[in-house]
Enzyme design. Structure first.
Site, PDB file in Angstrom:
ATOM      1  N   ASP A  76       0.852  -1.195   0.000  1.00 24.64           N
ATOM      2  CA  ASP A  76       0.000   0.000   0.000  1.00 24.64           C
ATOM      3  C   ASP A  76       0.890   1.248   0.000  1.00 24.64           C
ATOM      4  O   ASP A  76       1.896   1.303   0.711  1.00 24.64           O
ATOM      5  CB  ASP A  76      -0.897  -0.009   1.244  1.00 24.64           C
ATOM      6  CG  ASP A  76      -2.048   0.984   1.130  1.00 24.64           C
ATOM      7  OD1 ASP A  76      -3.204   0.530   1.033  1.00 24.64           O
ATOM      8  OD2 ASP A  76      -1.781   2.204   1.140  1.00 24.64           O
TER       9      ASP A  76
ATOM     10  N   GLN B 230     -14.198   2.549   1.153  1.00 18.95           N
ATOM     11  CA  GLN B 230     -13.585   2.112  -0.108  1.00 18.95           C
ATOM     12  C   GLN B 230     -13.335   3.320  -0.998  1.00 18.95           C
ATOM     13  O   GLN B 230     -14.239   4.136  -1.238  1.00 18.95           O
ATOM     14  CB  GLN B 230     -14.495   1.103  -0.835  1.00 18.95           C
ATOM     15  CG  GLN B 230     -13.843   0.517  -2.079  1.00 18.95           C
ATOM     16  CD  GLN B 230     -14.660  -0.593  -2.724  1.00 18.95           C
ATOM     17  OE1 GLN B 230     -15.775  -0.904  -2.290  1.00 18.95           O
ATOM     18  NE2 GLN B 230     -14.118  -1.187  -3.774  1.00 18.95           N
TER      19      GLN B 230
ATOM     20  N   HIS C  61     -10.331  -5.361  -3.231  1.00 17.03           N
ATOM     21  CA  HIS C  61      -8.993  -5.625  -2.687  1.00 17.03           C
ATOM     22  C   HIS C  61      -9.096  -6.000  -1.225  1.00 17.03           C
ATOM     23  O   HIS C  61      -9.937  -5.488  -0.487  1.00 17.03           O
ATOM     24  CB  HIS C  61      -8.063  -4.416  -2.862  1.00 17.03           C
ATOM     25  CG  HIS C  61      -8.657  -3.112  -2.428  1.00 17.03           C
ATOM     26  ND1 HIS C  61      -9.583  -2.428  -3.178  1.00 17.03           N
ATOM     27  CD2 HIS C  61      -8.451  -2.360  -1.314  1.00 17.03           C
ATOM     28  CE1 HIS C  61      -9.926  -1.324  -2.552  1.00 17.03           C
ATOM     29  NE2 HIS C  61      -9.259  -1.255  -1.412  1.00 17.03           N
TER      30      HIS C  61
ATOM     31  N   HIS D 159      -7.048  -5.728   2.230  1.00 15.10           N
ATOM     32  CA  HIS D 159      -5.914  -5.142   2.930  1.00 15.10           C
ATOM     33  C   HIS D 159      -5.354  -6.231   3.845  1.00 15.10           C
ATOM     34  O   HIS D 159      -6.100  -6.824   4.642  1.00 15.10           O
ATOM     35  CB  HIS D 159      -6.359  -3.976   3.817  1.00 15.10           C
ATOM     36  CG  HIS D 159      -6.891  -2.789   3.084  1.00 15.10           C
ATOM     37  ND1 HIS D 159      -6.144  -1.636   2.870  1.00 15.10           N
ATOM     38  CD2 HIS D 159      -8.101  -2.550   2.515  1.00 15.10           C
ATOM     39  CE1 HIS D 159      -6.874  -0.743   2.222  1.00 15.10           C
ATOM     40  NE2 HIS D 159      -8.064  -1.268   1.999  1.00 15.10           N
TER      41      HIS D 159
END
Ligand code: DGP
Length: 113
Positions: free
Chosen positions: A30, A93, A99, A101
């Site tokens: 990230d 979001q 996705h 995390h």
């Protein structure tokens, strides 16, 4: 349809630090980590939100969960990690390509913010 940011990362049009790639998914760090380990795991298929997934996506969703575990272990945190899916803007979001995390490397309190 215009490509999402994560499709551009999958297609290597935008740089990212990849930690895993296979037939069904790609994982990368990230850009704004919320923990010492903060990895995003995305299916190659551009499913916008978890709630948009259908019965055809069952295998890929299972693959994401198992792959997330393997990535956490490879990062040295196989026994203590958190998976988060933000579904919808009101749930936080911001990129509309499903996705997970993967967060680890610090105490993770509950409930999350
Ligand atoms: P969410 O808010 O659940 O949609 O999470 C989106 C995440 O994507 C957020 O934690 C920040 C991350 N992110 C946004 N832009 C980029 C980027 O260009 N590269 C990488 N590696 N991560 C990004």
């Amino acid at each position: 349809m215009a490509k999402t940011l994560f499709e551009k990362i999958i297609d290597k049009e935008i740089p990212a630090t990849l930690v895993h790639e296979d037939e069904y998914c790609v994982a990368f760090r990230d850009i704004n980590p919320g923990a010492p380990v903060h990895i995003l795991l995305v299916p190659r298929k551009p499913i916008p939100r978890l709630c948009d997934a259908g019965a055809d996506d069952q295998a890929v969703l299972g693959h994401l969960m198992l792959t997330a575990s393997k990535i956490a272990a490879a990062e040295g945190h196989g026994e203590a990690y958190r998976l988060v899916v933000n579904n919808g803007a009101e749930a936080g979001q911001s990129v509309f390509h499903l996705h997970l995390h993967i967060l680890a490397g610090r105490p993770l309190h509950w409930p999350p913010g």
